[in-house]
Design a protein around this motif. Sequence first.
Motif, PDB file in Angstrom:
ATOM      1  N   LEU A   1      -9.374  56.918  43.586  1.00 27.97           N
ATOM      2  CA  LEU A   1     -10.213  57.306  44.735  1.00 27.97           C
ATOM      3  C   LEU A   1      -9.572  56.902  46.064  1.00 27.97           C
ATOM      4  CD1 LEU A   1     -13.771  56.610  43.279  1.00 27.97           C
ATOM      5  CD2 LEU A   1     -12.732  58.838  43.740  1.00 27.97           C
ATOM      6  N   LEU A   2      -8.396  57.446  46.286  1.00 31.29           N
ATOM      7  CA  LEU A   2      -7.685  57.210  47.549  1.00 31.29           C
ATOM      8  C   LEU A   2      -7.108  58.541  48.020  1.00 31.29           C
ATOM      9  CD1 LEU A   2      -5.686  53.965  46.664  1.00 31.29           C
ATOM     10  CD2 LEU A   2      -7.578  54.129  48.291  1.00 31.29           C
ATOM     11  N   PRO A   3      -6.973  58.719  49.332  1.00 29.51           N
ATOM     12  CA  PRO A   3      -6.387  59.957  49.833  1.00 29.51           C
ATOM     13  C   PRO A   3      -4.868  59.984  49.628  1.00 29.51           C
ATOM     14  CG  PRO A   3      -6.903  58.492  51.645  1.00 29.51           C
ATOM     15  CD  PRO A   3      -7.374  57.799  50.401  1.00 29.51           C
ATOM     16  N   VAL A   4      -4.322  61.194  49.577  1.00 26.29           N
ATOM     17  CA  VAL A   4      -2.888  61.361  49.332  1.00 26.29           C
ATOM     18  C   VAL A   4      -2.250  62.176  50.447  1.00 26.29           C
ATOM     19  CG1 VAL A   4      -1.130  62.179  47.707  1.00 26.29           C
ATOM     20  CG2 VAL A   4      -3.343  61.418  46.844  1.00 26.29           C
ATOM     21  N   MET A   5      -1.130  61.676  50.964  1.00 25.48           N
ATOM     22  CA  MET A   5      -0.315  62.443  51.901  1.00 25.48           C
ATOM     23  C   MET A   5       0.814  63.080  51.104  1.00 25.48           C
ATOM     24  SD  MET A   5       0.664  60.446  55.384  1.00 25.48           S
ATOM     25  CE  MET A   5      -0.792  59.565  55.941  1.00 25.48           C
ATOM     26  N   VAL A   6       0.896  64.396  51.143  1.00 27.18           N
ATOM     27  CA  VAL A   6       2.028  65.097  50.525  1.00 27.18           C
ATOM     28  C   VAL A   6       2.945  65.530  51.662  1.00 27.18           C
ATOM     29  CG1 VAL A   6       2.757  67.035  49.106  1.00 27.18           C
ATOM     30  CG2 VAL A   6       0.598  65.868  48.602  1.00 27.18           C
ATOM     31  N   CYS A   7       4.140  64.961  51.719  1.00 23.39           N
ATOM     32  CA  CYS A   7       5.012  65.153  52.876  1.00 23.39           C
ATOM     33  C   CYS A   7       6.190  66.062  52.549  1.00 23.39           C
ATOM     34  CB  CYS A   7       5.549  63.806  53.360  1.00 23.39           C
ATOM     35  SG  CYS A   7       4.246  62.624  53.744  1.00 23.39           S
ATOM     36  N   ILE A   8       6.434  67.005  53.444  1.00 22.67           N
ATOM     37  CA  ILE A   8       7.641  67.837  53.346  1.00 22.67           C
ATOM     38  C   ILE A   8       8.371  67.761  54.687  1.00 22.67           C
ATOM     39  CG2 ILE A   8       6.695  69.414  51.618  1.00 22.67           C
ATOM     40  CD1 ILE A   8       6.164  71.434  53.896  1.00 22.67           C
ATOM     41  N   ASP A   9       9.685  67.968  54.659  1.00 23.39           N
ATOM     42  CA  ASP A   9      10.452  67.908  55.901  1.00 23.39           C
ATOM     43  C   ASP A   9      10.145  69.135  56.757  1.00 23.39           C
ATOM     44  OD1 ASP A   9      11.556  65.465  55.475  1.00 23.39           O
ATOM     45  OD2 ASP A   9      13.517  66.203  54.810  1.00 23.39           O
ATOM     46  N   GLY A  10       9.705  68.888  57.994  1.00 23.20           N
ATOM     47  CA  GLY A  10       9.382  69.970  58.909  1.00 23.20           C
ATOM     48  C   GLY A  10      10.566  70.897  59.097  1.00 23.20           C
ATOM     49  N   PHE A  11      10.330  72.174  59.105  1.00 23.28           N
ATOM     50  CA  PHE A  11      11.328  73.250  59.231  1.00 23.28           C
ATOM     51  C   PHE A  11      12.293  73.293  58.059  1.00 23.28           C
ATOM     52  CE2 PHE A  11       9.818  73.117  63.620  1.00 23.28           C
ATOM     53  CZ  PHE A  11       9.452  74.437  63.731  1.00 23.28           C
ATOM     54  N   ILE A  12      12.941  72.153  57.751  1.00 26.76           N
ATOM     55  CA  ILE A  12      13.952  72.171  56.682  1.00 26.76           C
ATOM     56  C   ILE A  12      13.305  72.668  55.388  1.00 26.76           C
ATOM     57  CG2 ILE A  12      15.619  70.792  55.384  1.00 26.76           C
ATOM     58  CD1 ILE A  12      15.562  68.818  57.780  1.00 26.76           C
ATOM     59  N   LEU A  13      12.084  72.218  55.125  1.00 31.88           N
ATOM     60  CA  LEU A  13      11.372  72.706  53.945  1.00 31.88           C
ATOM     61  C   LEU A  13      10.195  73.614  54.343  1.00 31.88           C
ATOM     62  CD1 LEU A  13      12.073  72.159  51.028  1.00 31.88           C
ATOM     63  CD2 LEU A  13      10.141  70.604  50.899  1.00 31.88           C
ATOM     64  N   SER A  14       9.507  73.238  55.412  1.00 39.30           N
ATOM     65  CA  SER A  14       8.274  73.956  55.754  1.00 39.30           C
ATOM     66  C   SER A  14       8.532  75.425  56.067  1.00 39.30           C
ATOM     67  CB  SER A  14       7.580  73.296  56.945  1.00 39.30           C
ATOM     68  OG  SER A  14       8.329  73.459  58.128  1.00 39.30           O
ATOM     69  N   HIS A  15       9.705  75.739  56.641  1.00 44.07           N
ATOM     70  CA  HIS A  15       9.980  77.111  57.066  1.00 44.07           C
ATOM     71  C   HIS A  15      11.101  77.794  56.293  1.00 44.07           C
ATOM     72  CE1 HIS A  15       7.287  75.983  60.240  1.00 44.07           C
ATOM     73  NE2 HIS A  15       7.414  77.145  60.850  1.00 44.07           N
ATOM     74  N   ASN A  16      11.686  77.122  55.335  1.00 46.28           N
ATOM     75  CA  ASN A  16      12.749  77.770  54.560  1.00 46.28           C
ATOM     76  C   ASN A  16      12.194  78.339  53.268  1.00 46.28           C
ATOM     77  OD1 ASN A  16      15.032  77.732  56.094  1.00 46.28           O
ATOM     78  ND2 ASN A  16      15.733  75.730  55.377  1.00 46.28           N
ATOM     79  N   VAL A  17      12.676  79.530  52.914  1.00 53.31           N
ATOM     80  CA  VAL A  17      12.165  80.226  51.730  1.00 53.31           C
ATOM     81  C   VAL A  17      12.959  79.806  50.502  1.00 53.31           C
ATOM     82  CG1 VAL A  17      11.818  82.489  50.669  1.00 53.31           C
ATOM     83  CG2 VAL A  17      11.394  82.182  53.116  1.00 53.31           C
ATOM     84  N   GLU A  18      12.207  79.419  49.483  1.00 55.82           N
ATOM     85  CA  GLU A  18      12.835  79.076  48.199  1.00 55.82           C
ATOM     86  C   GLU A  18      12.068  79.775  47.078  1.00 55.82           C
ATOM     87  OE1 GLU A  18      14.558  74.546  48.919  1.00 55.82           O
ATOM     88  OE2 GLU A  18      12.719  74.798  47.789  1.00 55.82           O
ATOM     89  N   ARG A  19      12.679  79.762  45.917  1.00 55.75           N
ATOM     90  CA  ARG A  19      12.037  80.337  44.734  1.00 55.75           C
ATOM     91  C   ARG A  19      10.947  79.366  44.249  1.00 55.75           C
ATOM     92  NH1 ARG A  19      12.314  79.875  39.224  1.00 55.75           N
ATOM     93  NH2 ARG A  19      12.533  81.802  38.008  1.00 55.75           N
ATOM     94  N   VAL A  20       9.737  79.869  44.124  1.00 51.40           N
ATOM     95  CA  VAL A  20       8.638  79.019  43.640  1.00 51.40           C
ATOM     96  C   VAL A  20       7.963  79.689  42.451  1.00 51.40           C
ATOM     97  CG1 VAL A  20       6.410  77.948  44.213  1.00 51.40           C
ATOM     98  CG2 VAL A  20       8.220  78.030  45.937  1.00 51.40           C
ATOM     99  N   GLU A  21       7.817  78.932  41.381  1.00 45.10           N
ATOM    100  CA  GLU A  21       7.086  79.417  40.204  1.00 45.10           C
ATOM    101  C   GLU A  21       5.630  79.010  40.351  1.00 45.10           C
ATOM    102  OE1 GLU A  21       8.696  78.075  36.516  1.00 45.10           O
ATOM    103  OE2 GLU A  21      10.730  78.742  36.983  1.00 45.10           O
ATOM    104  N   MET A  22       4.769  80.012  40.465  1.00 42.26           N
ATOM    105  CA  MET A  22       3.334  79.703  40.617  1.00 42.26           C
ATOM    106  C   MET A  22       2.617  79.821  39.283  1.00 42.26           C
ATOM    107  SD  MET A  22       1.909  81.050  44.196  1.00 42.26           S
ATOM    108  CE  MET A  22       2.139  82.750  43.807  1.00 42.26           C
ATOM    109  N   LEU A  23       1.756  78.866  39.054  1.00 37.98           N
ATOM    110  CA  LEU A  23       0.978  78.858  37.811  1.00 37.98           C
ATOM    111  C   LEU A  23      -0.179  79.849  37.939  1.00 37.98           C
ATOM    112  CD1 LEU A  23       0.785  74.993  37.547  1.00 37.98           C
ATOM    113  CD2 LEU A  23       2.031  76.475  35.967  1.00 37.98           C
ATOM    114  N   PRO A  24      -0.701  80.320  36.801  1.00 39.03           N
ATOM    115  CA  PRO A  24      -1.925  81.115  36.886  1.00 39.03           C
ATOM    116  C   PRO A  24      -3.066  80.240  37.413  1.00 39.03           C
ATOM    117  CG  PRO A  24      -1.143  80.944  34.598  1.00 39.03           C
ATOM    118  CD  PRO A  24      -0.235  80.116  35.429  1.00 39.03           C
TER     119      PRO A  24
END
Lengths: 98, 401
Positions: free
Chosen positions: B170-193
């Motif tokens: 019961l604690l909040p979670v910060m999920v961090c990604i690198d701004g622009f380097i990850l946030s704006h770059n397109v990569e292959r992502v496998e999405m679950l149903p």
Amino acid sequence: MSKRFDEIPMAGIIIEPGNAMEYKTGGWRAMRPVHTDETCLWIKNGTCGLCWIYCPDNAVRLIEENGKYRYEYDYDYCKGCGICANQCPTGSIKMESE
Amino acid sequence: MTVVERVPTDKVVVEGMTGDAAIAHALKQCDIDVLAAYPITPQTIIVEDFQKFVANGEVKTRVIPVESEHSAMSACVGASAVGARVATATASAGLALMWEILYCAASMRMPIVLAVANRALSAPINIHNDWSDSYGARDSGFIQIYCQSCQEAYDTVIMAFKIAEDHDVLLPVMVCIDGFILSHNVERVEMLPTEAVQQFLGVRKPAIALDPDNPVTMGPLALTDYYFEFKEQQDRAMARVPEVFERVESEFEKMTGRRYGRFETYRVEDADIIIFTHSTPGGTAKAVVDALRERGEKVGVVRLRMFRPFPAEALREVLRNAKAVAVFEKCRSFGAPSNPLALEVRTALYDLDERPLVTDFVIGLGGRDVPPSTIVEGVEKTKEYLKAGRAPLYETLGVRK
């Protein structure tokens, strides 16, 4: 009321009403009101009661028993603010150091 | 424990996505009840994409457009208090404005997921990546997980809800990604149903919720007599995170075949020098290690994922046999003897009778590029310091000086 960390609700959640009674704020008191029966109008004829009206902590007790009037403080909750002494029209309440 | 099954390959949807879009899609599939956010670069796409899902009727989420990040986190705390599954996203100055309520969210034990696209703090104003924003929030009581890829960001958001909502945590979670380097770059992502995600997470079961039929008061006053006891509860909840994390990741692995751990090790078995970093420099470091290994140099990488709680004991066992640990971090803690990441590493190693030398390189502030050559420079300096037998407490790399 000195419970361990695992004996109290999570995150300080108050799970039932009325528990402010458990918080004995009298421990904050530096000055204590001391009452004199001789000049008090409540003791004399059951009138006045300004101290009871103004007390912010309901710590003044005006008691009527068998046609006689008694007066006491609930020191568990009296914070010693001195409002009762300030309001008393006959100077029957004096604040003394704890 | 939920029963999860391996998702068949033909049910997985593969798409090219930015890190922000991957997080938005994960939030959609997590079936969140409330999202309250204020736009800020480079997080903006998360909320923009999510608003499209709402406008198209693809989700039932109530989006609260608030007037500031302080209000965003406040609204999240309120929604979480009634038992909703809640998320928000921010970066940099937005995270700074949330500050006061970050502590409330953690102390009130609200399992909110906060996506952070790491960005430098003003001044001068700068929209690019470093870790000063979320490092500053390291003592707020949030769990912090840093991701290296868009896939990892997607997966981590899904797991974050399950970790946060576990009654042992019961604690909040910060999920961090690198701004622009990850946030704006397109990569292959496998999405679950979506059904698989929802079966994995289930519906949030609050331990205690605001409910008019069973009234409670949350977040009241506690002074000298009880405040400390509530902090003890919070501290113990944080200490239970590794166990819950392990359980959640094992289930996730059963479903997807993917697991990341609290940190990733890369070619460390016989490494004399271990590069220690996280987020996208982790990928650069692994490429550097491959190149240096071809030249016969014994180097490896530990890429941290979970910064809070910091896996000190597990890391000690991995790092103890190296001659040196070279820390690369995108933050300067002004006036501190070294910087947030290296301070943790040094603390983790201090109790060893024989400790590796620790070097600390401050890199990439304000989005300054961190090419492989910067990592190599740090490794070369570390070799020199090993010969000399001592190293400075920290130094900056990649700045004109």
